[in-house]
Design an enzyme around this catalytic site. Sequence first.
Site, PDB file in Angstrom:
ATOM      1  N   TYR A 163       3.296   5.713  16.101  1.00  0.00           N
ATOM      2  CA  TYR A 163       1.822   5.215  16.260  1.00  0.00           C
ATOM      3  C   TYR A 163       0.679   6.052  16.213  1.00  0.00           C
ATOM      4  CZ  TYR A 163      -1.476   1.642  16.120  1.00  0.00           C
ATOM      5  OH  TYR A 163      -2.834   1.139  15.413  1.00  0.00           O
ATOM      6  N   VAL A 188       0.849  -1.066   0.394  1.00  0.00           N
ATOM      7  CA  VAL A 188       0.066   0.085  -0.147  1.00  0.00           C
ATOM      8  C   VAL A 188       1.009   1.266   0.138  1.00  0.00           C
ATOM      9  CG1 VAL A 188      -2.006  -1.404   1.022  1.00  0.00           C
ATOM     10  CG2 VAL A 188       0.157  -0.264   2.750  1.00  0.00           C
TER      11      VAL A 188
HETATM   12  N1  NAD Z   1      -5.342  -4.776  16.768  1.00  0.00           N
HETATM   13  C1  NAD Z   1      -5.417  -3.596  17.141  1.00  0.00           C
HETATM   14  O1  NAD Z   1      -5.840  -3.807  18.264  1.00  0.00           O
HETATM   15  C2  NAD Z   1      -5.653  -2.008  16.391  1.00  0.00           C
HETATM   16  C3  NAD Z   1      -6.445  -1.306  17.208  1.00  0.00           C
HETATM   17  C4  NAD Z   1      -6.898  -0.371  16.606  1.00  0.00           C
HETATM   18  C5  NAD Z   1      -6.359   0.122  15.090  1.00  0.00           C
HETATM   19  N2  NAD Z   1      -5.522  -0.578  14.678  1.00  0.00           N
HETATM   20  C6  NAD Z   1      -5.502  -0.472  12.895  1.00  0.00           C
HETATM   21  O2  NAD Z   1      -6.391  -1.570  12.032  1.00  0.00           O
HETATM   22  C7  NAD Z   1      -5.807  -1.892  10.873  1.00  0.00           C
HETATM   23  C8  NAD Z   1      -5.668  -3.176  11.170  1.00  0.00           C
HETATM   24  O3  NAD Z   1      -4.472  -3.463  12.232  1.00  0.00           O
HETATM   25  P1  NAD Z   1      -4.584  -5.890  12.809  1.00  0.00           P
HETATM   26  O4  NAD Z   1      -4.593  -5.466  14.331  1.00  0.00           O
HETATM   27  O5  NAD Z   1      -5.258  -5.904  11.511  1.00  0.00           O
HETATM   28  O6  NAD Z   1      -3.333  -5.769  11.896  1.00  0.00           O
HETATM   29  P2  NAD Z   1      -2.736  -7.284  11.328  1.00  0.00           P
HETATM   30  O7  NAD Z   1      -1.137  -6.561  12.052  1.00  0.00           O
HETATM   31  O8  NAD Z   1      -3.136  -7.847  12.026  1.00  0.00           O
HETATM   32  O9  NAD Z   1      -2.778  -7.173  10.088  1.00  0.00           O
HETATM   33  C9  NAD Z   1      -2.494  -6.149   8.940  1.00  0.00           C
HETATM   34  C10 NAD Z   1      -2.481  -6.785   7.794  1.00  0.00           C
HETATM   35  O10 NAD Z   1      -1.637  -5.729   6.818  1.00  0.00           O
HETATM   36  C11 NAD Z   1      -1.086  -6.437   5.636  1.00  0.00           C
HETATM   37  N3  NAD Z   1       0.341  -5.453   5.545  1.00  0.00           N
HETATM   38  C12 NAD Z   1       1.151  -5.275   6.264  1.00  0.00           C
HETATM   39  N4  NAD Z   1       2.069  -4.068   5.474  1.00  0.00           N
HETATM   40  C13 NAD Z   1       1.467  -3.983   4.495  1.00  0.00           C
HETATM   41  C14 NAD Z   1       1.522  -3.081   2.668  1.00  0.00           C
HETATM   42  N5  NAD Z   1       2.523  -2.839   3.123  1.00  0.00           N
HETATM   43  N6  NAD Z   1       1.128  -3.625   2.222  1.00  0.00           N
HETATM   44  C15 NAD Z   1      -0.059  -4.135   2.683  1.00  0.00           C
HETATM   45  N7  NAD Z   1      -0.208  -4.661   3.492  1.00  0.00           N
HETATM   46  C16 NAD Z   1       0.341  -4.629   3.967  1.00  0.00           C
HETATM   47  C17 NAD Z   1      -0.229  -7.437   6.977  1.00  0.00           C
HETATM   48  O11 NAD Z   1       0.259  -8.623   5.940  1.00  0.00           O
HETATM   49  C18 NAD Z   1      -1.100  -7.547   7.141  1.00  0.00           C
HETATM   50  O12 NAD Z   1      -2.162  -8.845   7.133  1.00  0.00           O
HETATM   51  C19 NAD Z   1      -4.093  -0.926  11.236  1.00  0.00           C
HETATM   52  O13 NAD Z   1      -4.204  -0.500  10.212  1.00  0.00           O
HETATM   53  C20 NAD Z   1      -4.383  -0.975  12.691  1.00  0.00           C
HETATM   54  O14 NAD Z   1      -3.554  -0.365  12.695  1.00  0.00           O
HETATM   55  C21 NAD Z   1      -5.806  -2.111  14.637  1.00  0.00           C
END
Ligand code: NAD
Length: 254
Positions: free
Chosen positions: A158, A66
Amino acid sequence: MRGLTGKVAIVTGAGSPNGIGFACAKRLCEEGVRVLLTDIVPDGAEKQASELRAAGFDATATVQDVTDEKGWDEVIGLAVARWGQVDILVNNAGVSIAAPATEMTLDQFTRQIDLNVISVFLGSRAAMRQMRAQGKGGAIVNMSSVAAFVTGAGSSAYAASKAAVHMYSKTLALEGAAEGIRVNTVHPGITNTNMVAKAFSEAPESIQTMASAIPALRMAAPREIAAAAAFLASDDASYCIGSSLLVDGGVLLQ
Ligand SMILES: NC(=O)c1ccc[n+]([C@@H]2O[C@H](COP(=O)([O-])OP(=O)(O)OC[C@H]3O[C@@H](n4cnc5c(N)ncnc54)[C@H](O)[C@@H]3O)[C@@H](O)[C@H]2O)c1
């Protein structure tokens, strides 16, 4: 939810089976949306898309970084070639790298800005251009975090990145409003995905302690975040423009 059936969505970072991205893709499929799942992990998104196809949904996948500008044209082109349009973009891919501010390397800082902010800029710009050309509006949902509003030691980059997504999305919402291109953010609290498992890998037993400090007494399930994203993408949210939807189990109340 109203107005989702037959729409076309792109969901980034959708290649992890227990991630928020896949949960968003699945929920949108369940609402009748045709979904292009993308992920940087080879075969990650394809594996999840094939699971959705096996369940009878119209889903496809591609490998995407991305943060790559040209890749965005290809991803939009892929959805348009297959389904003729792009109506919804969920900018979900993101990363969290915890380190005290004085220990954080430039690489760690820029990686979070690139993956959490620059990607949202590139994706939103590409999608908004396409939606504008189609002339019938659209919805962009950007995955921010409670970290846009509250932070903790180790989260400097972050939190800065998620606050940037928050305010970037508001400006974009203003620019798209008159054309019916709605832009909104979802702000998850701690959600049970690999991101959290990784963050607690050295002390998995403290996950329970952390969860018990949340007013809801538990982490969110990815599907609870996906429900918020699907709502903002739907016509049920037709008057939500630049809103910031907290899905945090009450964390920000304290
Ligand atoms: N899990 C939490 O507690 C939480 C809380 C608040 C916000 N978020 C946000 O939610 C979103 C998803 O989080 P998650 O917990 O499912 O994360 P995760 O790490 O479980 O999944 C993230 C996905 O993004 C993919 N990814 C990583 N780098 C990439 C790139 N350069 N291009 C395309 N894909 C890429 C990874 O392979 C993975 O499949 C993120 O933006 C995260 O910051 C998560």
